[in-house]
Design a protein around this motif. Structure first.
Motif: not given
Lengths: 112, 113
Positions: A5-29
């Motif tokens: 899963t990834q969040s947020p679905e959409a992100l709007r930033l102003q130029e120069g505005e730092s941020s982070s995108l998330n990726c959460s996972y469930t995997v068998s190894g």
């Protein structure tokens, strides 16, 4: 079943505005976690591979980090040309599954 | 070029028709993958080739879908009796070997009317 899963679905930033995108996972190894960038009408473009918790990779304004349950893509001082959809994918360590399982992506818009 | 190429870039067909989509991987890459991507979603795995053989076809949705890679290089994805629900972008990727980074082509946009 492997899930991403990834969040947020959409992100709007102003130029120069730092941020982070998330990726959460469930995997068998986890064998590897991959970040791709996809521009409209084009195929995914490879950015990073991360293999173990604590690992970090950097490329220009992007930095990817990995924990045992999630990965973050940090974008520092973004520019309009960073606007794209960012996809993460996992590959399991079991022998049978060679394919990547992708998340739905985060659509990033960077406004000038 | 050095990247993965796919042809055609766009394909419009009518419901019930047969289509073939072609993928030319990066030279020397032994592993080849097909994915399908619907609007607003991530790519979904279809089939994986190692060399000439289909090592994993668990993602093919039904028996209307078939893929070949007869000489271990170019691959063709074949869809019989197309349905409107088959409309999507079909992506091909290749990697130097199994379990390595996959490099994607630009995709074929299939529209079934």
């Amino acid at each position: 079943e492997d899930q991403v899963t990834q969040s947020p679905e959409a992100l709007r930033l102003q130029e120069g505005e730092s941020s982070s995108l998330n990726c959460s996972y469930t995997v068998s190894g986890l064998r590897g976690l991959f970040w791709y960038r996809q521009d409209p009408g084009k195929g995914p473009e490879f950015l990073f591979t991360l293999y173990s918790a604590g690992e970090e990779k950097e490329k220009e304004r992007l930095k990817a980090t990995l924990t045992k349950k999630e990965s973050f893509l940090h974008i520092t001082a973004p520019k309009p040309e960073d606007s794209a959809t960012y996809l993460c994918a996992v590959q399991a360590s079991v022998d049978y599954g060679q394919n990547f399982v992708f998340g739905p992506g985060t659509r990033l818009s960077v406004l000038p | 070029g050095a990247g993965v190429s796919q042809t055609p870039s766009n394909k419009v067909t009518e419901k019930g028709k047969y289509v073939e989509l072609r993928c030319d991987p990066i030279s020397g890459h032994t592993a080849l993958y097909w994915y399908r991507q619907s609007l607003g979603q991530g790519p979904e795995f279809l089939i994986y080739f190692q060399g000439t053989g289909a090592a994993d076809d668990s993602g093919l949705p039904n028996d209307r879908f078939f893929a070949v890679r007869p000489e271990g290089s170019v691959s063709t994805l074949k869809i019989q009796r197309t349905e409107r629900g088959d409309s999507a972008v079909y992506l091909c990727a290749s990697s130097p070997g199994p379990r390595e980074t996959q490099y994607f082509g630009p995709g074929t946009r299939l529209l079934v009317l």
